[in-house]
Design an enzyme around this catalytic site. Sequence first.
Site, PDB file in Angstrom:
ATOM      1  N   SER A 142      49.944  53.121 141.283  1.00 17.42           N
ATOM      2  CA  SER A 142      48.661  52.936 141.788  1.00 17.42           C
ATOM      3  C   SER A 142      48.419  53.736 143.150  1.00 17.42           C
ATOM      4  O   SER A 142      49.535  53.763 143.786  1.00 17.42           O
ATOM      5  CB  SER A 142      48.118  51.798 141.595  1.00 17.42           C
ATOM      6  OG  SER A 142      46.813  51.640 142.331  1.00 17.42           O
ATOM      7  N   TYR A 155      49.428  42.916 145.436  1.00 19.43           N
ATOM      8  CA  TYR A 155      49.369  44.115 144.424  1.00 19.43           C
ATOM      9  C   TYR A 155      49.830  45.383 145.045  1.00 19.43           C
ATOM     10  O   TYR A 155      50.348  46.075 144.292  1.00 19.43           O
ATOM     11  CB  TYR A 155      47.721  44.281 143.925  1.00 19.43           C
ATOM     12  CG  TYR A 155      47.630  45.294 142.974  1.00 19.43           C
ATOM     13  CD1 TYR A 155      47.840  45.174 141.473  1.00 19.43           C
ATOM     14  CD2 TYR A 155      47.026  46.551 143.376  1.00 19.43           C
ATOM     15  CE1 TYR A 155      47.926  46.053 140.582  1.00 19.43           C
ATOM     16  CE2 TYR A 155      46.786  47.515 142.321  1.00 19.43           C
ATOM     17  CZ  TYR A 155      46.958  47.182 141.025  1.00 19.43           C
ATOM     18  OH  TYR A 155      46.946  48.285 140.189  1.00 19.43           O
TER      19      TYR A 155
HETATM   20  N1  LIG Z   1      42.073  50.762 136.282  1.00 20.91           N
HETATM   21  C1  LIG Z   1      42.454  51.039 137.360  1.00 20.91           C
HETATM   22  O1  LIG Z   1      41.522  51.519 138.084  1.00 20.91           O
HETATM   23  C2  LIG Z   1      43.968  51.359 137.796  1.00 20.91           C
HETATM   24  C3  LIG Z   1      44.186  52.202 138.670  1.00 20.91           C
HETATM   25  C4  LIG Z   1      45.566  52.432 139.191  1.00 20.91           C
HETATM   26  C5  LIG Z   1      46.689  51.538 138.416  1.00 20.91           C
HETATM   27  N2  LIG Z   1      46.141  50.937 137.378  1.00 20.91           N
HETATM   28  C6  LIG Z   1      47.317  50.282 136.673  1.00 20.91           C
HETATM   29  O2  LIG Z   1      47.220  50.889 135.299  1.00 20.91           O
HETATM   30  C7  LIG Z   1      47.815  49.896 134.421  1.00 20.91           C
HETATM   31  C8  LIG Z   1      46.955  49.581 133.452  1.00 20.91           C
HETATM   32  O3  LIG Z   1      45.549  49.036 133.940  1.00 20.91           O
HETATM   33  P1  LIG Z   1      44.236  48.847 133.212  1.00 20.91           P
HETATM   34  O4  LIG Z   1      43.241  49.076 134.060  1.00 20.91           O
HETATM   35  O5  LIG Z   1      44.471  49.824 131.825  1.00 20.91           O
HETATM   36  O6  LIG Z   1      44.179  47.299 132.921  1.00 20.91           O
HETATM   37  P2  LIG Z   1      43.864  46.471 131.615  1.00 20.91           P
HETATM   38  O7  LIG Z   1      43.812  44.966 132.007  1.00 20.91           O
HETATM   39  O8  LIG Z   1      42.786  46.931 130.808  1.00 20.91           O
HETATM   40  O9  LIG Z   1      45.091  46.574 130.606  1.00 20.91           O
HETATM   41  C9  LIG Z   1      46.404  45.937 131.145  1.00 20.91           C
HETATM   42  C10 LIG Z   1      47.262  45.673 129.876  1.00 20.91           C
HETATM   43  O10 LIG Z   1      48.563  44.964 130.593  1.00 20.91           O
HETATM   44  C11 LIG Z   1      48.683  44.002 129.185  1.00 20.91           C
HETATM   45  N3  LIG Z   1      49.487  42.922 130.088  1.00 20.91           N
HETATM   46  C12 LIG Z   1      49.168  42.141 131.269  1.00 20.91           C
HETATM   47  N4  LIG Z   1      50.013  41.122 131.497  1.00 20.91           N
HETATM   48  C13 LIG Z   1      51.136  41.455 130.446  1.00 20.91           C
HETATM   49  C14 LIG Z   1      52.424  40.780 130.417  1.00 20.91           C
HETATM   50  N5  LIG Z   1      52.910  39.585 131.121  1.00 20.91           N
HETATM   51  N6  LIG Z   1      53.180  41.394 129.371  1.00 20.91           N
HETATM   52  C15 LIG Z   1      52.690  42.365 128.628  1.00 20.91           C
HETATM   53  N7  LIG Z   1      51.417  42.923 128.629  1.00 20.91           N
HETATM   54  C16 LIG Z   1      50.522  42.337 129.655  1.00 20.91           C
HETATM   55  C17 LIG Z   1      47.378  43.603 128.849  1.00 20.91           C
HETATM   56  O11 LIG Z   1      47.663  42.946 127.603  1.00 20.91           O
HETATM   57  C18 LIG Z   1      46.536  44.844 128.543  1.00 20.91           C
HETATM   58  O12 LIG Z   1      47.180  45.730 127.635  1.00 20.91           O
HETATM   59  C19 LIG Z   1      48.265  48.649 135.167  1.00 20.91           C
HETATM   60  O13 LIG Z   1      49.573  48.850 135.683  1.00 20.91           O
HETATM   61  C20 LIG Z   1      47.256  48.747 136.417  1.00 20.91           C
HETATM   62  O14 LIG Z   1      47.864  48.010 137.728  1.00 20.91           O
HETATM   63  C21 LIG Z   1      44.845  50.725 137.032  1.00 20.91           C
END
Ligand SMILES: NC(=O)c1ccc[n+]([C@@H]2O[C@H](COP(=O)([O-])OP(=O)(O)OC[C@H]3O[C@@H](n4cnc5c(N)ncnc54)[C@H](O)[C@@H]3O)[C@@H](O)[C@H]2O)c1
Length: 258
Positions: A142, A155
């Site tokens: 991220s 985080y």
């Molecule tokens: N949305 C943003 O703006 C953003 C920005 C930068 C990075 N990210 C990163 O992208 C990745 C995906 O995030 P997102 O925004 O799609 O979030 P989201 O909450 O929509 O999806 C997260 C996924 O991780 C899974 N998950 C959570 N805990 C888990 C566990 N213990 N075991 C297995 N699966 C687990 C959930 O079931 C879900 O499928 C993350 O690593 C997040 O930190 C997101």
Amino acid sequence: MNHLSGRTVLITGGTSGIGEACTELFARSGAKVVAMSIQPKEGAALAERLTGEGHTCVFFHGDVSKEADVKAAVDLAVEKFGRLDVAHSNAGVLRNQKITNITLEDFHLVINVNLLGPVLLAKHAIPVMERQGKGVICFTTSVAADIGFPEHAVYCASKAALVALMRSLTTDHSPKGVRFVAVSPGTIDTPMLAASCAGWDKPKEELYADVARKIPIQRMGQPIDVARTVAFLVSDDAGFINGSVVHLEGGTLALPPW
Ligand SMILES: NC(=O)c1ccc[n+]([C@@H]2O[C@H](COP(=O)([O-])OP(=O)(O)OC[C@H]3O[C@@H](n4cnc5c(N)ncnc54)[C@H](O)[C@@H]3O)[C@@H](O)[C@H]2O)c1
């Protein structure tokens, strides 16, 4: 473009937001996908939808912070599809609070999912890939690894640690054919982002519009923006990209500090 045709891909957090878009794009590009997460209902529905379209996708219900679950997901991919070409460590959780208020429960959750999870995936995927002489591991980090997000210290630390992990793995394992990459998204419109709007003094739509105005490209990212980038990075076309982080943030990191 069909870089992923016939490849076996394991993705964690593959049933929501960024991961769901990746699972869909990988499967629709002809990959055999194992999508792992802790969302059994969403996972079953996603696998059924993609299978119904004629693609190959299996859901695996497992927790990335549990070694037995991660090993079982890797074993499933190898037993079912014969090999593991790509592992995408994407599952993540977000918890916000000042460090002076953090509970050890939240600390352990963030570190266990965002750092231990990727460690376990690397531990179990790398031996398979080294035996094959080829494989790619992609991590979702991220911009929080580069920017001091207020009230997100742990985080941010977990995502910066992931970058350091990836670089070190590159020196240890790329000589045996395993390539490592990371995507570093900025603000992406996902359920995680929507949940982070709770408690603000404005509705989500207004907050999103404010955020979009601050991003040089004048929009937030969509999950498909990340999925397309990952699909390229794990393909042979990106074969000389190794140990690198690709930022997808619409120019946020280019902003001056005033
Ligand atoms: N949305 C943003 O703006 C953003 C920005 C930068 C990075 N990210 C990163 O992208 C990745 C995906 O995030 P997102 O925004 O799609 O979030 P989201 O909450 O929509 O999806 C997260 C996924 O991780 C899974 N998950 C959570 N805990 C888990 C566990 N213990 N075991 C297995 N699966 C687990 C959930 O079931 C879900 O499928 C993350 O690593 C997040 O930190 C997101």
